[in-house]
Structures are given as C-alpha cells and as structure tokens.
Enzyme design. Structure first.
Site, mmCIF file in Angstrom:
data_model
loop_
_atom_site.group_PDB
_atom_site.id
_atom_site.type_symbol
_atom_site.label_atom_id
_atom_site.label_comp_id
_atom_site.label_asym_id
_atom_site.label_seq_id
_atom_site.Cartn_x
_atom_site.Cartn_y
_atom_site.Cartn_z
ATOM 1 N N HIS A 171 4.946 141.375 97.244
ATOM 2 C CA HIS A 171 3.347 141.427 97.024
ATOM 3 C C HIS A 171 3.492 141.405 98.525
ATOM 4 O O HIS A 171 1.849 141.033 98.959
ATOM 5 C CB HIS A 171 3.022 140.547 95.919
ATOM 6 C CG HIS A 171 3.090 140.640 94.833
ATOM 7 N ND1 HIS A 171 2.296 140.818 93.863
ATOM 8 C CD2 HIS A 171 4.264 140.564 94.078
ATOM 9 C CE1 HIS A 171 2.829 141.494 92.542
ATOM 10 N NE2 HIS A 171 4.450 141.366 92.583
ATOM 11 N N ASP A 226 -1.952 139.977 105.443
ATOM 12 C CA ASP A 226 -1.836 139.412 103.754
ATOM 13 C C ASP A 226 -1.728 141.370 103.168
ATOM 14 O O ASP A 226 -1.202 142.642 103.640
ATOM 15 C CB ASP A 226 -3.116 139.098 103.133
ATOM 16 C CG ASP A 226 -3.112 137.946 102.624
ATOM 17 O OD1 ASP A 226 -2.157 137.793 101.929
ATOM 18 O OD2 ASP A 226 -4.192 137.563 102.489
#
Length: 454
Positions: free
Chosen positions: A145, A354
């Site tokens: 992730h 991110d």
C-alpha cells in the site's frame, strides 16, 4: 488487523475493513494488544461481518521493535522518500523477522489446501517465505500500500537483500501505480535477483513472480451512505459557522504524519495570505490532523512544528472574528467527512509521498456536480497518476502549492464542472470493488493455471 470496537483511522484500515466485512474469509494479524507479556495464548477469534478475525497478541518488546521500530522507524520513512528520518537498530530487524515467523507458525495450521492468501503491506513482507518454510504451497499474493521508492533509496535499508529475497516467495506482487512497479523491477534487476520477462513476471532463480499495478479506490456506496451522527455535531457546527460568514473553505484531513506534507501546506497558505491581503477574512483552511505514533521522535517533532505554524499564521493574519487556520488536532468520525468535503471549495492532498491517498478520491466523491470543488494533489501521491484533471503540483514545493490555492479559489464554475466529470468517472469506475476483484481475479487465475512444476 482492524478493531471492530474502534473507528478505522487510516486509509488502509478503512479499505480492508470494507473489503473483508463482506467476504467469507479469515482476517489474520496482530490483535493490537501490547502488554509486558502476551495476555492470551494462541489465536483469538471473533466474527466481523461475514468474515472471521483471528488475532494474536504481541508482548511490549515485540510491538516496540517490530511495529514502532522496524516498520515505523525504518521501512515507513524510507518507503516515503524520507530516509533521513529512519532509525536503524539491529534488534528492530531481528524482532521483525521473529514476529513474521510467529505469524506463520500460528497461521499455517489454520489453512486449507485450496485457500488463497492475500498479504498486505511491508509489515508482512517476509510472511510468504516463512509460510513456505512451514510447508505451505497455497497461492500467496502481496499488496504494497505504500509507495515503492527509487532503488537508490530502498537499498539504503539494512537487510534490504533479505527483504527482497523473502518477497520473491510470493506468487503475485501488487502495487499502487506503474511508478512503484518500475522502481521495484529496476531494483530486482540491478541487484541481480532476477530479470523481467514477458507478461510482467520476474524470472528468479527457482520460480516466477508476477508483478502488476492495482490502483486502489474507495467504496463509493459505503462512503455516500455515511450520515453525520451526534458525535459529529461539534465539528460540523464549527465549520458551518465559518461557511455562514461567506468564507471560502479549504480542507485537508488525515493522520498527522510527515508523509502527508502538512507543514508545506500550512506554509503555502501563509504565503497566499501574504501575497493576497484581499483574501483576509474571506478564506479559511480547515486542517484535520489527528496525532499518531507519538512515541516516535519524528512524529513528536512534527506535532510541535505543526502547532507552531498554525499559531504563527493565526497570530500574523487573524483577528477577533477570523482565525485563518481552523486546526482540529483530534480524530473526527468518518461520518462527518462527506459533509465537510462538500462544504469546501478546495480539497488539499500535499503528500511528500503516498501509495495512493484515498482522501483525494473521497473529496471528489463528496462534491456537488453542479458546484464542485477543486482537488489539489501533490505529484508525490499515487492518486496524481490517475486524477489528471486535479490541480497537480510538485511535492514539497511551497510556491507551486500557493499558486494552486490561488488558481483553485479563482477557478470559474464551468472549468470546475468540466474537470469534475472525468475525475468522478475515475472514482466510480476504479473503486474499491474494482481493485479487490481485479487483484483476486489475477491471483485466482494464477492458482487455476498453476502446474506441479511451478
């Protein structure tokens, strides 16, 4: 692993919680308990929707070295392009490997022969290797992730070769966006772990591993069904009061983490107010940033810096009737977010780095098609690779972000609407079920086509 008694704080917990609640499966992981010694032996089971949660306890030493230590103080900063914040201690990696070995020993006896395993994030990067050593032959997939950094950064991690070798025990490695895949594959080839062959496979010494990007999305139906409850009245009341004073709202909402770029967001807002005195009293930045990981030095410093910047901006530009930055340094219930986003003309994602950043997609989903707001997204966020019609800026670039604020605030309604349409199309089409189904379809197809030689 999620705690059903607590609201999910981060994007990963939200995404997996909504995915697993409707699945007939087993969700295995750390229970979240941290004591001087484990308070329960074995695996603790409890229902969670249609699935079963299976948690094991860790003692305080394991939690501190495995989670706060190796993952949060070594892997997390390095994966997010902040290696200068990493703290390397030999005992961190030793405990990290020990905990993964413990997980494998507890999980292996629970598995059925035809099970398919989906492992999430670098907390558990060595788990497939440990399961293989327990004799497990099931199809095992991994999804990362976080971003995968450049090979030069990743190779700063002590024991990075052991990590990479362990990852090659997976059958499928998924990441958020093509840049992550490219960085990982370059690392594999330059370090001699294998070579890339047709179909997105790594040809390693004794097996092939498929690598592919699977951009995660939001559960749109679940998000739209959120309705504010009594526990959200306080935050909605504060923000609505600002809106009623005909002030245009900008919003940022996330955990307070150095990966999110909150300081540069505040500094850019200060620059905007310096350059545009005509906006004084007319705009308010609503910054929701619940503190997290306060036991780690880098997060303590971030809390102090954020507090200082908020005070400086409010003292320099504010007055008795107007506080330029409304700083909410505590958790806000998710049921308040759609309303907060819909009230805000500008949604800000200023990540240094991110994996995806689902706040960007939630902000878009909350907008009124007839009067949509404008998302501003750092190019450091994976979402920028999908949401091209947002206002994009280079991460950590205060001047570029201040210019994006100005552009967003002055953007005509027709341009806002024309940008919104393709942005919303992406949110609708590449949602959470699409991510889940795409990944699992790939993983199951690999199992069904596997041969004994593989």
């Amino acid at each position: 692993m999620i705690d059903p008694k607590k609201p999910a704080a981060g994007g990963l917990a939200v995404a997996l919680g909504e995915t697993m609640k409707e699945a007939n499966g087993l969700w295995f992981g750390w229970s979240g308990n941290k004591k001087e010694a484990p308070i329960r032996e074995g695996v603790h089971m409890q229902p969670y929707g249609k699935t079963t949660l299976a948690g094991i306890d860790l003692n305080k030493h394991q939690q501190e070295n495995y989670y706060s230590g190796y993952f949060n103080s070594v892997l997390w900063p390095t994966m997010h392009d902040s290696p200068e914040l990493a703290e390397f201690k030999p005992e961190y990696f030793e405990t990290y490997m020990q905990v993964n070995k413990l997980f494998a020993a507890k999980l292996a006896p629970m598995l059925k022969e035809d099970d398919v395993l989906w492992i999430h994030d670098f907390h558990l990067a060595p788990l497939a290797k440990e399961l293989r050593e327990q004799g497990c032959k099931q199809q095992i997939g991994f999804f990362n992730h976080t971003p995968f950094p450049s090979p030069e950064l990743f190779e700063k991690i002590p024991h990075q070769r052991a990590l990479t070798e362990a990852m090659l025990a997976f059958d499928l490695i998924g990441m958020q966006v093509p840049k992550d895949i490219n960085n990982f594959c370059k690392h594999i080839e330059t370090q001699g772990f294998g070579k890339m062959v047709d179909g997105g496979h790594i040809d390693a010494t004794d097996r092939k591993v498929k690598v592919q990007d699977f951009p995660i999305g939001i559960d749109l139906l679940s998000f739209r069904s959120l309705k504010p409850g009594p526990d959200s009245e306080w935050i909605l009341g504060k923000v609505e009061k600002e809106a009623q004073k005909s002030r245009t709202l900008l919003i940022g909402a996330e955990r307070l983490d150095y990966t999110k770029g909150v300081p540069v967001r505040l500094e850019a807002f200060g620059s905007l107010l310096s350059n545009r005195p005509d906006l004084h009293g007319k705009v308010t930045l609503v910054q929701i940033a619940a503190p997290s990981r306060g036991d780690i030095q880098a997060y303590q410093a971030l809390i102090e810096k954020t507090d200082r910047l908020v005070k400086e901006i409010n003292n320099q530009f504010g007055n008795e009737d107007w506080e330029p930055v409304m700083y909410i340094n505590e958790s806000v219930n998710r049921n308040a977010l759609p309303k907060l986003y819909s009230m805000s003309r500008v949604g800000i994602v200023s990540s240094v780095a991110d994996g995806m950043n689902l706040v960007a997609k939630e902000y878009i989903a909350a907008q009124n098609p007839e009067n949509p707001g404008v998302p501003i997204i750092s190019k450091g966020a994976g979402a920028a690779a999908q949401l091209h019609q947002a206002l994009l800026f280079p991460s950590n670039n205060r001047a570029a972000l201040a210019a994006a604020y100005e552009q967003a605030l002055e953007m005509p309604i027709e341009e806002r609407k024309s940008r919104y349409v393709p942005l919303m199309r992406n949110v609708e089409q590449e949602d959470l079920p699409h991510w889940r189904n795409s990944y699992l379809k790939t993983l199951y197809s690999m199992r069904d086509s596997a041969t004994p030689e593989q």
